[in-house]
Design a protein around this motif. Sequence first.
Motif, PDB file in Angstrom:
ATOM      1  N   SER A 358      34.277 -43.647 109.024  1.00  0.00           N
ATOM      2  CA  SER A 358      34.464 -42.767 107.873  1.00  0.00           C
ATOM      3  C   SER A 358      33.417 -41.657 107.854  1.00  0.00           C
ATOM      4  O   SER A 358      32.324 -41.793 108.385  1.00  0.00           O
ATOM      5  CB  SER A 358      34.396 -43.571 106.577  1.00  0.00           C
ATOM      6  OG  SER A 358      33.156 -44.252 106.487  1.00  0.00           O
ATOM      7  N   THR A 362      33.345 -38.051 102.250  1.00  0.00           N
ATOM      8  CA  THR A 362      34.675 -38.489 101.812  1.00  0.00           C
ATOM      9  C   THR A 362      34.568 -39.680 100.866  1.00  0.00           C
ATOM     10  O   THR A 362      33.816 -40.619 101.126  1.00  0.00           O
ATOM     11  CB  THR A 362      35.539 -38.889 103.032  1.00  0.00           C
ATOM     12  OG1 THR A 362      35.623 -37.783 103.923  1.00  0.00           O
ATOM     13  CG2 THR A 362      36.931 -39.311 102.590  1.00  0.00           C
ATOM     14  N   THR A 366      40.500 -45.469  97.693  1.00  0.00           N
ATOM     15  CA  THR A 366      41.860 -44.915  97.658  1.00  0.00           C
ATOM     16  C   THR A 366      42.748 -45.591  96.629  1.00  0.00           C
ATOM     17  O   THR A 366      43.943 -45.296  96.559  1.00  0.00           O
ATOM     18  CB  THR A 366      42.514 -45.013  99.057  1.00  0.00           C
ATOM     19  OG1 THR A 366      42.544 -46.391  99.463  1.00  0.00           O
ATOM     20  CG2 THR A 366      41.750 -44.188 100.069  1.00  0.00           C
ATOM     21  N   LYS A 368      44.545 -46.316  93.184  1.00  0.00           N
ATOM     22  CA  LYS A 368      44.985 -45.459  92.099  1.00  0.00           C
ATOM     23  C   LYS A 368      44.362 -45.915  90.775  1.00  0.00           C
ATOM     24  O   LYS A 368      43.914 -47.035  90.630  1.00  0.00           O
ATOM     25  CB  LYS A 368      46.517 -45.499  91.997  1.00  0.00           C
ATOM     26  CG  LYS A 368      47.237 -44.966  93.233  1.00  0.00           C
ATOM     27  CD  LYS A 368      48.750 -45.039  93.057  1.00  0.00           C
ATOM     28  CE  LYS A 368      49.467 -44.516  94.299  1.00  0.00           C
ATOM     29  NZ  LYS A 368      50.946 -44.598  94.138  1.00  0.00           N
ATOM     30  N   THR A 373      33.912 -44.366  92.897  1.00  0.00           N
ATOM     31  CA  THR A 373      33.809 -43.715  94.197  1.00  0.00           C
ATOM     32  C   THR A 373      32.918 -44.533  95.124  1.00  0.00           C
ATOM     33  O   THR A 373      32.102 -45.338  94.672  1.00  0.00           O
ATOM     34  CB  THR A 373      33.237 -42.286  94.087  1.00  0.00           C
ATOM     35  OG1 THR A 373      31.888 -42.354  93.598  1.00  0.00           O
ATOM     36  CG2 THR A 373      34.081 -41.442  93.155  1.00  0.00           C
TER      37      THR A 373
END
Length: 520
Positions: A358, A362, A366, A368, A373
């Motif tokens: 990674s 970024t 991921t 929802k 973070t």
Amino acid sequence: MAAKHTPAYLKETNNSLIWTRSCEKETAKPVEGKVKGEIPQWLCGRLTRNGPGKTGFGDTQFNHLFDMSALIHQFNIYDGRVTYQSRFIQSDTYKKNLRANRIIVMEFGTGAYPDPCKTLFQRFMTFFTPLSKREMTDNCLVSVCHFGDELYAMTETNVMRRIDPETLETTKLDDYLMAVNTATAHPHIDPDGTIYNMASSHASKEGPHYCIVKFPPPAVVNGKKKSSLDQASVNYFIFVEQPFLLNLKKFLVNVVTGNSFLAAMEWHGKHKTKFHVVRRDTGEILSTKYASDAFLTFHHTNAYEEDGHLVVDLCAIKSGNVISQFLLKNLSKPDYTVSPEDLPVHRRYVLPLRTEGSRTDTNLVTLKDTKCTARKLKDGTIFLEGQVISPNVIDLPRINYKYNGKPYTFTYGVEVNPLGAQFSRLVKINVRTGETQLWHEESKLVSEPVFVAAPNATREEEGVVLTTLLDSNNPTFVALLVLDPTSWKEVARVEFKAQGKVTQTFHGQFAATGDSVHLF
């Protein structure tokens, strides 16, 4: 002094000082209460709770809330009727203090006064006694847990006290394992009755380390019953490491000088809080390092895996200074106010499991519907930023335990009143939406809510929530409150007049009649 614009409901309990109540007379024989409303017919069993009960011995007083002598409270529910009783845990510590009429065993925040039965030379020689065999407190005042059909009181040391669930008499002292020096009072229970608990060892030949103690369900081996404790073993697991440390050097000096454990605790707020992940099936420690800005937590709500992520929910506190807020000299002041930084909120962290290759710029989360973070730092650490699910203060979180380790929707807890650190309101949070519901009654203090699922329940909210009520104006009043988890409204209550003052509690467990495994 009290902050300006304080809500009226907070002022109501400002002078209650319930934390500093001292019970001088147990309610040893069960007394039946007066029922208001209707208790569900399926609700049958006992709610056992644990907490601080006595503020001192003779002319010596405990310094900290976590030091007070443990008092067990129990509500037996059967055929729509309820009884209440309470007993002090007859620990070695309690009996020694009672016999000497002073505090002679060191507690978390209270140093030991000299034992009048020991000479100066005998006290000096304790310095040369191995740490594992020194006189440590067995005042188990934090929680209770059923190991099969055996009930134990627990605290943050490596000893437990077995309690007779019928009479609340203290029957036995048990060591966890000589391999550990401390263990939490917050174990987890698998559906088959296997119990896991977090522990630490600082006296083994391998050096200081963390570990998990595993207690298999009771079994019969060669025709002889072996309890969960008889089969205990040490395993590695998953945990959160906080920058709130025990300075072992200071601790060893304090053992000799008579100072407390608290005097050896240090908060390092500039350091990070670390999340360690170990595969439960193989014991493999993940090489990925997870960290966040420093926070303190006493209580985890739930954790589960979803779409390649670990979701971790807990009650987070910004500052490590919260420990000193529970000094009795503070709690005994009618106008004592807790700092907002010392109040817990429900916070979520999301740990991505697939981080290889990674980029450093970024967000690796991921999932929802989350603001959490996770970003890779230059040294390879995955830095986590959490999300506050609800701005409402909440602690002592409980869930429908059948959803433990699984995706869930609701948690229940207490709101901590900044005036006196009292438990003023019950809190229900939808962890998916943040929607928050509150329950409150004038002049009453609540306790940790315990969810009890209905038989054959198919919905997460199908059951009742149990809590206890204390009256700030009537020290012998106690009530069992039954709430509907969906409407967050009262279903029934049972009121009692105890033999002596009723004190507040920390944690408890419900044991349904006929069940062989009792969950939290």
